[in-house]
Structures are given as structure tokens and as C-alpha cells.
Scaffold this motif. Structure first.
Motif: not given
Ligand code: FES
Ligand SMILES: Cc1cc2nc3c(=O)[nH]c(=O)nc-3n(C[C@H](O)[C@H](O)[C@H](O)COP(=O)(O)OP(=O)(O)OC[C@H]3O[C@@H](n4cnc5c(N)ncnc54)[C@H](O)[C@@H]3O)c2cc1C
Ligand SMILES: Cc1cc2nc3c(=O)[nH]c(=O)nc-3n(C[C@H](O)[C@H](O)[C@H](O)COP(=O)(O)OP(=O)(O)OC[C@H]3O[C@@H](n4cnc5c(N)ncnc54)[C@H](O)[C@@H]3O)c2cc1C
Ligand code: SF4
Ligand code: SF4
Lengths: 495, 283
Positions: B215-218, B220-225, B237, B235
């Protein structure tokens, strides 16, 4: 017509070769001589067409005239009467479609470089403010007496001392989100005498100004300065607070802690393409990619802990500012080939002209009228290519632009190892879905009832990208300003 | 700044912290997590809220040292601060009265499982915990597990305590013994959760797993997760971190977890060199 009017002054830039290897600012700004020369091009039209192109109606002829007279501090003050973030807007406004698009000179020649002049004035004033502060700091027991803060503010003319106004000073307002909409609203409310608390879900302020727009286009020191200014007005900023999760907006109001609130949570939900292979390693949303690099400073890994992987061949899908920023960031991280893949033609590219040109100068290739169909795996979970299909432009669609349609049988494979998806962002539902009674539209944006941004909940305003969908810094600021006005009127009528 | 008011080391390289975070403590529910940053140059690291106390305004975190950031956390002591703690994030666990719930935890997964078994017990479910680790010394928080469970089955890979083998094997044995099970929750390494889901799928037992995507932001902003669940992209997070274990694409998750491995190794080696070699947690 004199030569003077014909030739627009171009802002000096780092050379493309130099800048593709560093994260320092690309455009270097005008010096006083260039600025005056450019300001003198303005013919001071009586009808002021340029100002109507500016969403916050900066007094363009007036500030430009002040620059022409060499009165740079005054010019900055003039701009700040309408626009509290000129150093930012001068850099990132899409001037060619706003103020400059209506400049009289533009009909026959090139429009006045309004953005460049705005940036010049703002940078000049802030440099002077810093010098003053430093000069005072050197003074032995000047701490209290020297009044340098005040002098700085006089220069600023942003009006430093909040008015002592009892209706206002009794009320506390919550501003959610520290992007341009939130910062502007908070500053305006503080200047009207309100106590303002800002809440930010990330660990740092600025919204897209910090996590989205890269350092080479908007140095973070400028964002810091603007945030410091807002703090200096007495605004408290609480980071790491996700309103909707950490705090409940309705509770904040119902408990009487806050009399009003402004929601400025932006468009923080990345869209994906929905094609096969999108979860492979090497596919990023632009938000993830840019957040890693900008907010988390992955370009300074390993001094900073957050990593980012960039391959040698990158495809960026989309052609807005976000896509250009992703492409140019990829180059700076060391990618050898970077392509923009866009399904329409050049004329429809939504990015600022200047950024498209910058990207091309730096070596970003534009692959137009092509659309990804699937992303191909190397067999071990990593991207090894992207299949695209050729497009052609058909009939105009709802947006008035000609609809791209796939050319049957024209599929081809692009040799890439990294794909960055920059096809837009929607409203992040964390707060909106958890706030009972808050009306949203079909897309999930907040419905507002008047031009100030009043929502379906009494006492709650909203503005910026969360209302309009992804737009611009200056339009978000305009919304913040109007909301401050709406909140002020509402509180005065009630308390 | 978020102050550490208590710290204890549960096993080599596994630390438990009480951290002052009143707003997080106030809203925390089982299944939530926080994102923590140790320093100005640090990463945003997701950690499950293993407990919270609304009176003292503190939350409990249990951290296993696996790389640079978690090792850096390991060096923090009582009186030190985490730079940032944001939360409570993620969907809370769905706790319903179903009858018998089996909680399967592997390694450090026991910490995040605690608030859940506690809630299940409170609502009146019969709780059986199956907790495993490589060896007996790594079985942490044993008293707490005993306290909140009606029955406990310990498992070790080397047989030094309890069932000899993986937790999935112990679960298989429990099911074989005729025990009626209405729900299974599994938290731990991905392959462990996958093995548990494979077992319960055969017996049609609803199973929830807690996914630890990068995760990056946790928020829902980045979609990494993003993870694939039942063919759909989620997502983790905001839609999770808990999902139906029978529908998760575990292979994709494992692959995505490894994307930054080279960089993580560089960071870890640099960190260990700076601190003069890793003496305390030699494996
Ligand atoms: S950690 Fe960025 S959207 Fe889930
Ligand atoms: C990469 C990129 C490049 C761009 N380039 C340009 C450009 O050149 N020119 C231009 O004019 N515009 C540009 N834009 C668009 C512009 O940045 C946005 O329109 C503008 O920032 C919107 O401002 P905002 O205040 O509405 O929201 P944002 O800037 O998005 O700020 C919202 C803030 O709210 C916070 N937040 C969200 N949810 C919560 C919550 N629940 N609780 C607390 N805080 C929360 C977010 O973390 C964020 O800090 C660009 C955008 C991007 C992404
Ligand atoms: C919802 C959630 C809850 C978690 N709860 C706990 C907990 O209670 N206790 C605990 O010890 N660990 C927990 N983790 C795992 C913890 O976040 C990782 O161990 C930590 O991020 C590793 O960072 P590092 O720098 O020490 O290791 P690194 O060397 O950077 O990475 C080691 C491995 O950890 C994973 N990882 C790395 N960065 C991240 C990241 N930003 N987000 C998620 N995973 C990452 C990767 O798979 C990587 O291979 C949780 C993870 C998630 C997603
Ligand atoms: S704020 Fe933007 S649009 Fe308005 S004058 Fe300045 S650069 Fe032009
Ligand atoms: S339209 Fe152009 S020339 Fe006329 S006042 Fe505005 S900037 Fe000057």
C-alpha cells in the motif's frame, strides 16, 4: 505595429538535454528586464478582455502596468487581491485556454505572457519577503520590536491581521482537504476573522500540488510557503486525519465543535482501463506513480525509503496534464523510451500546450489514435508488452469531440515494460459515502445548490475537484473563495 | 507525532507497542489498520490495529521486522515517537453470531486475529483458535489467545509444541474429527491463507482472509493495493483488507508483493550496514 508588440518574450528554460536528467524546475522565470519588456507589450485595453478569461478575475492590465513601471511588489499585491496563490497559478494555470486566450494581441500576434508575468511578480515579492525576514533575524533584540512580520505582510497586502469581528471570531469552521480549494477557503475565512481548522488525510499538505504535480513544474518549496502563509493566519492544520474514518463530519457539526464545514477532498480515485493484464507488475496508476515520486520522494531512493521501479520502455496511457507529468517523470527516473498512447488526435489532447511541447522537447513520443487492448505478461507476472489497436475519428460525441472508433484488424504490439495509466480520476468516496444526507450526483461528485457550493447538509459547503470532477488549480481556488463567502454570509445570518 | 508509551519484545524481531493515538483509538474496530511513518524520509507502512483503549487513547501495534522500515521501528523505544499514524483504515470485520468460528493464524498473524476472536467471543460464538509458527519460541501472545478462545490448537512446523505441521493441516484434522465449523478466519502469510482457503473450500466453510497487499496511501487514492477477487479488481485498503478467501487470486497477490524486492533489499542492506551489521535478529 512596433516590434515590441510583435515578439512575445519567451521564458528561459533548462535545455531539454539537461532537464531530462534532473528534477529541478524546467522554466527558469523572467528576470526584471525581460519582465518589463513583456509587460510593455500590453496595450492596456479599455475592455479588459483578458480578465474575463481568468476564473478569479485577476486585474491583469493593472498588474501588468505596474510591472512595466518597475513596481514589482505593488504588482504582486495587486494580483493577490484576487488570487492568493499567484506563484502557483503563474506556473500551472492553462493560460492559453484562460486569460491569454482572450488577450487582444493574440488576434494578430502572440498574447501577452500573463502567466509568466504573474509568476515573476509573485516570485519577486516572495524573495523580497524572505530577504526582509532574514535581515530582521540578524538584528539582535529585534524579536518583538522590529515588526518585520508586519512589514512582510504589508508588502503581501494579503492583509495580515485578521479583522476583529465578533460574529466571525466566535465561529469555528472545518476545512477538509488541504489542496488549492481548501487552502484558499481557509485563508479567506481566517482573514474574515474565523477560527479555521484544516484536516488532511495524508501526512503532508497541498493535495495534488504536493503529490501530483512534479517538482520540476512546481517546486515544493513554493507549496510550503503558501501553506506557511495560511498557518500564519492562525489556521490550524491537522494531518493524518481521514474525515469519514478518523472523524465523522456530521458529529463534528452536531457536537457544536464546528459551525460550518467546507469539503475540498479533490478527485482522488484513479480510474483504470479495465483491460486484461492491468494488475501485472509494472502497471501503475498515475496517482500511485506520481505519489511515490513526489510525496514520498522515491526519486531520492534510497535516501528516502519509498521505492519506485521504472523500466526502460514506458507507455503512458492518456494525454492530460497527469499523463505529461508521468511521462516526463519517467524520463527523469531513467527510462530510455517514453510514449504517450492516446486514442484521439493531437487537437483533442487535454494537456496544457506548454507541457506537451516540453514533453516532446525532452523526447516523449506521441502515439496518437491508438488505444490499449491488453497488457501482456512476461510469464512471471511482469509487463512485457501492450497490445493496442489503431483508432480513427468518427462522429462527434457528447463532449463535442469526434469519437474515436477502433480500426478493425489493426492491432499491434508495443514493446514496453512499464505502463502508467493516466485516464482520469473520480471522486474518492471515503468521506462522501459515510456522510449521511450528503447528496451526490451519478458520478459520485457532491451536488451543490448555489454558486457558493452549499450542499444538501445545512452548514456544509463543497468545492474544487470533488464537485466538478478533475479540473484546474485556479478553478478549485475560485470555488474555495466563493465558499468562504457563502459560509461567512450564512454564519452572519445565524449567529 | 505519536508517542510510544509501552513497548515489549514478544519474540526475536517481534515487538508490541502501545501508541498514543486518541482519535484512532476512538473509532477503531476489529479488522481496521493504520498507516504509520517512522521518520521524515520513511515509507507509509500499513499495520493492523491489534487492540485499542478508548480511555487511555492508545492503540496496540505488533510489528515483525522484515525489512528496513520495520527494522527501524524495532529500534524505537518507550518515549520515542512515530512521525505519522493515520487511521482507522479499511473495512471493519463482519462479526455475526454464527455458532463456531475457527480463527487460523500464522506467525505474526496472531496479533491482528486477537481483536477478532475477542469480538466473536463477545457476541457469543464458540471460538477455536489454531495458531502456528515455525517453532515454539515464535508463538507469541499465547496468554491472550487462551483468554479469548474457547479452545486453542497450537501448531509448529518443527513439532516443538502442539500439532507438528502447518496450521492448514491442523485445520484439516479438526474438520476430519467431525467438528462443526460455521466460519473460518485466516490471517498470516499469503501462502498460509491460501492453504487454509483450499481446505475449507472442499468443505464449503465460509472463509475470510486478510490481505496484505503493498500500500501507499491506504485511502483508495493510488490503486497500488489492487487485488483480484472473484474476477473483479478491488482496492484492498478500502474494499478490504478482508475478503472471501475462496475467491481471492492469491498468486497475483504474491507476485505483486514481490515487485519491489530488489529495492527493498538495497534499503535493508544499507540500513544494516549503517547500524553496524544486524546482531540482534540473526536468523
Ligand atoms: S493503498 Fe492506495 S489505493 Fe489502496
Ligand atoms: C498530476 C496532475 C497534474 C495537474 N496539473 C495541473 C496543471 O498544470 N494546471 C492546473 O490548473 N491543474 C492541474 N491539475 C489539476 C489540479 O491539480 C486539481 O484540479 C486541483 O488540485 C484540485 O484541487 P482540490 O483542492 O479540489 O483538490 P486536491 O488538490 O485533490 O486536494 C484534496 C485534498 O484533500 C485530501 N483529502 C481527500 N479525502 C480526504 C478526507 N476524507 N479527509 C481529509 N482529507 C482528505 C487529499 O489528500 C488532498 O490533499 C493536475 C492534476 C494532477 C493530478
Ligand atoms: C492491511 C495490512 C496490515 C498489516 N499489518 C501488519 C501488522 O500488524 N504487523 C506487521 O508486522 N506487519 C503488518 N503488515 C505488513 C507490513 O506492512 C510490512 O511488513 C511492511 O510494510 C514491510 O516494510 P519493510 O520496509 O520493513 O520491509 P520491505 O523490505 O520493504 O518489504 C518486505 C515485504 O513487505 C511487503 N511490503 C513492503 N512495503 C509495503 C507496504 N508499503 N505496504 C504493505 N506491504 C509492504 C512486501 O511484500 C515486501 O516484500 C500489514 C500489511 C497490510 C497491507
Ligand atoms: S490566475 Fe491563472 S488564469 Fe488568472 S490571470 Fe493568473 S495565470 Fe491567468
Ligand atoms: S487583453 Fe492583452 S493587451 Fe489587452 S489589457 Fe489584457 S493583457 Fe493587455
Amino acid at each position: 505595429m512596433s516590434r515590441k508588440i510583435v515578439d512575445r518574450t519567451e521564458m528561459p528554460k533548462q535545455s531539454p538535454e539537461a532537464r531530462r536528467t534532473n528534477f529541478s524546475e524546467v522554466a527558469l522565470g523572467l528576470d526584471p528586464e525581460l519582465a518589463r519588456r513583456e509587460a510593455e507589450r500590453c496595450i492596456q485595453c479599455k475592455t479588459r478582455p483578458c480578465t474575463t478569461g481568468c476564473p478569479v478575475e485577476v486585474d491583469i492590465p493593472e498588474f501588468v502596468a505596474l510591472i512595466a513601471e518597475g513596481k514589482y511588489d505593488e504588482a504582486a499585491a495587486k494580483i493577490k487581491e484576487k488570487n492568493s496563490l499567484p506563484a502557483i497559478c503563474g506556473r500551472v494555470c492553462p493560460q492559453e485556454s484562460q486569460c491569454e486566450s482572450l488577450c487582444t494581441l493574440g488576434r494578430k500576434y502572440e498574447p501577452v505572457a500573463i502567466g509568466a508575468l504573474e509568476r515573476f511578480a509573485a516570485d519577486w515579492a516572495s524573495k523580497r519577503a524572505v530577504e526582509k525576514r532574514e535581515a530582521c533575524a540578524g538584528d539582535v533584540d529585534s524579536d518583538l520590536q522590529c515588526g518585520c512580520e508586519q512589514k512582510v505582510c504589508e508588502l503581501d497586502s494579503r492583509g495580515c491581521a485578521p479583522t476583529s469581528d465578533s460574529a466571525a471570531s466566535a465561529a469555528r469552521v472545518a476545512v477538509i482537504g488541504t489542496g488549492p480549494a481548501g487552502l484558499t477557503c481557509a485563508a479567506d475565512l481566517a482573514l474574515k476573522g474565523y477560527k479555521v481548522d484544516m484536516f488532511e488525510s495524508l501526512h503532508d499538505t497541498g493535495g495534488v500540488l504536493r503529490y501530483g504535480i512534479p517538482e520540476f513544474r512546481l517546486p515544493k518549496s513554493i507549496v510550503d510557503e503558501e501553506v506557511e502563509y495560511v498557518r500564519s493566519l492562525g489556521v490550524r492544520i491537522f494531518t493524518n486525519v481521514v474525515v469519514g474514518l478518523t472523524l465523522d463530519l456530521r458529529e463534528m457539526l452536531e457536537s457544536g465543535q464546528y459551525q460550518a464545514a467546507f469539503i475540498a477532498t479533490g478527485a482522488g480515485l484513479p480510474y483504470f482501463l479495465g483491460i486484461p493484464g492491468e494488475n501485472l507488475n509494472g502497471v501503475y496508476s498515475a496517482n500511485e506513480f506520481l505519489t511515490r515520486v513526489n510525496l514520498m520522494k522515491a526519486y531520492m531512493f534510497p535516501q528516502y525509503d519509498t521505492p519506485v521501479n521504472i523500466g526502460s520502455k514506458v507507455a503512458v496511457v492518456g494525454a492530460g496534464n497527469v499523463a505529461m507529468d508521468s511521462a516526463r517523470t519517467s524520463l527523469r527516473l531513467g527510462a530510455e523510451e517514453v510514449k504517450i498512447v492516446y486514442r484521439r488526435s493531437r487537437a483533442e489532447m487535454p494537456a496544457r500546450l506548454e507541457e506537451i511541447e516540453n514533453a516532446e522537447e525532452e523526447g516523449v513520443e506521441m502515439m496518437l489514435l491508438a488505444n490499449p487492448v491488453r497488457i501482456i505478461s512476461d510469464g512471471c507476472g511482469k509487463v512485457s508488452g501492450m497490445e493496442c489497436i489503431r483508432m480513427e475519428l468518427g462522429e462527434p460525441d457528447a463532449s463535442g469531440r469526434r469519437r474515436p472508433v477502433p480500426v478493425e484488424g489493426s492491432e499491434f504490439i508495443l514493446d514496453v515494460d512499464t505502463v502508467i495509466v493516466a485516464v482520469g480520476q473520480g471522486p474518492n468516496p471515503l468521506l462522501t459515502e459515510r456522510t449521511k444526507g450528503l447528496e451526490l450526483n451519478r458520478k459520485g461528485n457532491i451536488e451543490v445548490r448555489d454558486e457558493c457550493g452549499a450542499t444538501s447538509i445545512p452548514g456544509v459547503w463543497a468545492g474544487g475537484d470533488i464537485v466538478t470532477g478533475a479540473a484546474t488549480v485556479i478553478s478549485a481556488m475560485g470555488a474555495g473563495k466563493r465558499a468562504a463567502r457563502g459560509i461567512d454570509e450564512w454564519i452572519r445570518s445565524r449567529f | 507525532m505519536f508517542k510510544i508509551v509501552e513497548k515489549c519484545t514478544l519474540a526475536p524481531g517481534v515487538h508490541q507497542y502501545e501508541v498514543e493515538a486518541p482519535l484512532v483509538a476512538k473509532g477503531a474496530r476489529p479488522g481496521n489498520f493504520v498507516v504509520v511513518r517512522t521518520s521524515e524520509t520513511g515509507e507509509r507502512i500499513p499495520l493492523t490495529i491489534a487492540g485499542h483503549n478508548r480511555e487511555t487513547g492508545t492503540i496496540t501495534l505488533v510489528v515483525q521486522e522484515v525489512g528496513k522500515s520495520t527494522m527501524e521501528m524495532g529500534m524505537l523505544e518507550v518515549g520515542d515517537y512515530f512521525k505519522d499514524v493515520a487511521g482507522p483504515l479499511g473495512q471493519a470485520t463482519r462479526i455475526e453470531k454464527v455458532g463456531t468460528v475457527v480463527a487460523v493464524a500464522g506467525g505474526i498473524g496472531v496479533a491482528p486475529v486477537l481483536p477478532q476472536i475477542r469480538a466473536h467471543k463477545a457476541i457469543g460464538n464458540h471460538v477455536i483458535s489454531i495458531v502456528g509458527a515455525r517453532t515454539r519460541d515464535l508463538l507469541v501472545l499465547r496468554d491472550e489467545v487462551e483468554k479469548f478462545s474457547d479452545e486453542v490448537i497450537w501448531a509448529t512446523d518443527d513439532g516443538s509444541l502442539g500439532y507438528h505441521g502447518f496450521v492448514s493441516g491442523a485445520l484439516e484434522e479438526l474438520i476430519g474429527s467431525g467438528q462443526k465449523i460455521d466460519e473460518v478466519i485466516a490471517i498470516g502469510p499469503v501462502r498460509m491463507m491460501q492453504a487454509v482457503a483450499d481446505v475449507t473450500r472442499k468443505h464449503n466453510i465460509p472463509t475470510t482472509v486478510s490481505l496484505n497487499a503493498i500500500m501507499v496511501d491506504g485511502t483508495g487514492m493510488c490503486g497500488c493495493c489492487r487485488v483480484t477477487v472473484d474476477g473483479e479488481v478491488k482496492f484492498s485498503c478500502v474494499d478490504g483488507p478482508e475478503f472471501d478467501g475462496h475467491k481471492v487470486d492469491f498468486d497475483e497477490l504474491v507476485s505483486r508483493q514481490g515487485f519491489f524486492r530488489d529495492k527493498e533489499q538495497i534499503a535493508r542492506e544499507r540500513f544494516e550496514a549503517d547500524r553496524g551489521g544486524c546482531k540482534c535478529h540473526a536468523k
